[in-house]
Design an enzyme around this catalytic site. Sequence first.
Site, mmCIF file in Angstrom:
data_model
loop_
_atom_site.group_PDB
_atom_site.id
_atom_site.type_symbol
_atom_site.label_atom_id
_atom_site.label_comp_id
_atom_site.label_asym_id
_atom_site.label_seq_id
_atom_site.Cartn_x
_atom_site.Cartn_y
_atom_site.Cartn_z
ATOM 1 N N GLY A 241 3.556 30.084 148.989
ATOM 2 C CA GLY A 241 3.226 31.165 148.061
ATOM 3 C C GLY A 241 1.977 30.829 147.280
ATOM 4 C CB SER A 242 0.679 32.265 144.163
ATOM 5 O OG SER A 242 1.817 32.015 143.352
ATOM 6 N N GLY A 246 3.217 27.009 143.159
ATOM 7 C CA GLY A 246 3.204 25.600 143.561
ATOM 8 C C GLY A 246 3.083 24.653 142.373
ATOM 9 C CD GLU A 263 1.475 25.045 154.605
ATOM 10 O OE1 GLU A 263 0.328 25.357 154.210
ATOM 11 O OE2 GLU A 263 1.683 24.414 155.644
ATOM 12 C CB CYS A 297 -2.413 31.856 153.177
ATOM 13 S SG CYS A 297 -1.778 31.518 154.813
HETATM 14 P P1 NAD Z 1 4.340 34.106 145.045
HETATM 15 O O1 NAD Z 1 3.889 32.760 144.609
HETATM 16 O O2 NAD Z 1 4.315 35.207 144.054
HETATM 17 O O3 NAD Z 1 5.855 34.020 145.586
HETATM 18 C C1 NAD Z 1 6.201 33.161 146.647
HETATM 19 C C2 NAD Z 1 7.663 32.786 146.542
HETATM 20 O O4 NAD Z 1 7.844 31.870 145.450
HETATM 21 C C3 NAD Z 1 8.610 33.943 146.275
HETATM 22 O O5 NAD Z 1 9.759 33.762 147.052
HETATM 23 C C4 NAD Z 1 8.907 33.799 144.790
HETATM 24 O O6 NAD Z 1 10.138 34.350 144.400
HETATM 25 C C5 NAD Z 1 8.924 32.299 144.644
HETATM 26 N N1 NAD Z 1 8.661 31.769 143.289
HETATM 27 C C6 NAD Z 1 7.740 32.195 142.401
HETATM 28 N N2 NAD Z 1 7.733 31.404 141.316
HETATM 29 C C7 NAD Z 1 8.662 30.445 141.538
HETATM 30 C C8 NAD Z 1 9.120 29.323 140.774
HETATM 31 N N3 NAD Z 1 8.619 29.036 139.572
HETATM 32 N N4 NAD Z 1 10.082 28.540 141.305
HETATM 33 C C9 NAD Z 1 10.593 28.801 142.529
HETATM 34 N N5 NAD Z 1 10.204 29.855 143.291
HETATM 35 C C10 NAD Z 1 9.250 30.659 142.794
HETATM 36 O O7 NAD Z 1 3.465 34.492 146.345
HETATM 37 P P2 NAD Z 1 3.380 35.856 147.143
HETATM 38 O O8 NAD Z 1 2.640 36.865 146.315
HETATM 39 O O9 NAD Z 1 4.691 36.211 147.709
HETATM 40 O O10 NAD Z 1 2.448 35.422 148.384
HETATM 41 C C11 NAD Z 1 1.043 35.392 148.348
HETATM 42 C C12 NAD Z 1 0.525 33.997 148.099
HETATM 43 O O11 NAD Z 1 1.089 33.094 149.059
HETATM 44 C C13 NAD Z 1 -0.971 33.884 148.294
HETATM 45 O O12 NAD Z 1 -1.502 33.029 147.305
HETATM 46 C C14 NAD Z 1 -1.120 33.259 149.686
HETATM 47 O O13 NAD Z 1 -2.334 32.571 149.902
HETATM 48 C C15 NAD Z 1 0.060 32.346 149.699
HETATM 49 N N6 NAD Z 1 0.483 32.027 151.069
HETATM 50 C C16 NAD Z 1 0.203 30.786 151.564
HETATM 51 C C17 NAD Z 1 0.549 30.461 152.857
HETATM 52 C C18 NAD Z 1 0.221 29.109 153.416
HETATM 53 O O14 NAD Z 1 0.785 28.756 154.455
HETATM 54 N N7 NAD Z 1 -0.644 28.308 152.798
HETATM 55 C C19 NAD Z 1 1.207 31.394 153.673
HETATM 56 C C20 NAD Z 1 1.502 32.649 153.136
HETATM 57 C C21 NAD Z 1 1.132 32.951 151.821
#
Ligand code: NAD
Length: 510
Positions: A241-242, A246, A263, A297
């Site tokens: 995720g974002s 992370g 990731e 991503c």
């Molecule tokens: P996001 O960070 O908003 O959410 C991702 C996940 O994390 C969700 O399931 C969310 O509920 C969970 N989450 C959020 N805060 C958390 C916390 N504090 N503790 C535990 N879990 C938590 O991301 P998004 O908007 O769903 O996806 C887009 C982002 O993901 C972009 O930044 C993109 O670059 C990245 N991404 C990276 C990859 C990679 O492989 N590097 C792949 C896909 C997406």
Amino acid sequence: MARFPGTGEIGGDADALLARLGIPADRLKGARAAVTPLTGETIARITEMDAPAVQDAIGRAHAAFLQWRMVPAPRRGELVRLFGEELRAAKSDLAALVTLEAGKITSEGLGEVQEMIDICDFATGLSRQLHGLTIATERPDHRMMETWHPMGVVGVISAFNFPVAVWAWNAALALVCGNSVVWKPSEKTPLTALAVDAIFTRAAARFGGVPEGLSTLVLGGRAAGEALVDDARVPVVSATGSTAMGRHVGPRVAQRFGRSILELGGNNAAIVCPSADLDLTLRAVAFAAMGTAGQRCTTLRRLMVHESIYDALLPRLKSAYASVSVGDPRAEGTLVGPLIDAGAFEAMQVALEAARAAGGIVTGGERLGAEFALDAYYVRPALVEMPAQTDSVAAETFAPILYVLRYSDLADAIRLNNEVPQGLASAIFTTDLREAERFLSAAGSDCGIANVNIGPSGAEIGGAFGGEKETGGGREAGSDSWKAYMRRATNTINYGSSLPLAQGVTFDVG
Ligand code: NAD
């Protein structure tokens, strides 16, 4: 002529798909709305789990792990092989649900499910290749070797934009390695997760004797994710995720000495050199920058073009942006579907405003089709000619914006490539061997993915996917990524009658 779906058009399709995919009816009720980005309307309802329910799921997954770890690895691979077969059977329906829930065009939805199938094939073979080394020992009549053992419960937290493939990259490896899996998908894509869970259940029934709780789905938002992150019974947390997410997850897992596979965000660049094949470059750039409406991503977000070919490439790129078909992702010919929600649209407009304020010239970026679907956000991808790499260019905006910069010296272009905090994927377009090799060298791109004459997106299962810097350093899928889901033991066996101690140590008790 672009087509946009109207409100009320999707509900029937969704109901039929959810039924065909075999999601139990009792999982399709509750307080939480599941929304489609195609029109913004609610297509189903689901129930989210609170922290105690997540802890309960972790307890069941831990009990399942204690049994599963003793199943021979090739037999574990057989379960993943059967899952791959079930995915093949459900491919078009699952892909259609990915389109409905994440807004991907049909071919990208199918491509995502194909990635799940590919990682199942990879993991099935891997289940016979979890090799350790035999190491030369300094002691006479001894043998030393390493053995790989499973870790326990693997927690998977996934992002909305790869709603099914990310879990599969993790789960297929984790399961053949002997772990159990608890999955917390994005709160924006619960339906595809429920569908995958139903497909896995069918594979488990065919396999027979799968311990209850081996693969568990926990629906919920951040709180459900945090329950997974903080639980000491989860030795590995793989979170996609974002970067903001992370930054929370990494230190919290580290605090309890857990292992995280992160990731995170990307801000990917390509360099177009004077010798580049411009036809090939144009196609690669258009796909990498506009595909998935800029919500990958690995989306191409920055393009450094050599000054000698800038005026030849830019008009062609502008006309590709002006003519790309935006609209209903299910319609034939559509290349760009909707943004995930209003928040994504607003973030895009803020970034474009910042670019204009910094002297950027913006083409595109406007909202389309609002008259058909008021709660959906379709945009024309934006091309922004920038005088310099400003702060907003160096940030990841999860929307289709491609910033274009001129360069005169390759060293400067490589510096710009590396001068962002994220650094996930990168590419160079050149037919000059020296330029290509320089880009791939230790002094070249600092990204986890560095490509030549192919865009930065579209990673293959056989390779290890991920990057350093703000991407979190994690690696998923192929190569030796499996080692992150196992622990290594070094074993020394004495088959003689003497007991050589450590170098130079004598310890005589007799
Ligand atoms: P996001 O960070 O908003 O959410 C991702 C996940 O994390 C969700 O399931 C969310 O509920 C969970 N989450 C959020 N805060 C958390 C916390 N504090 N503790 C535990 N879990 C938590 O991301 P998004 O908007 O769903 O996806 C887009 C982002 O993901 C972009 O930044 C993109 O670059 C990245 N991404 C990276 C990859 C990679 O492989 N590097 C792949 C896909 C997406």
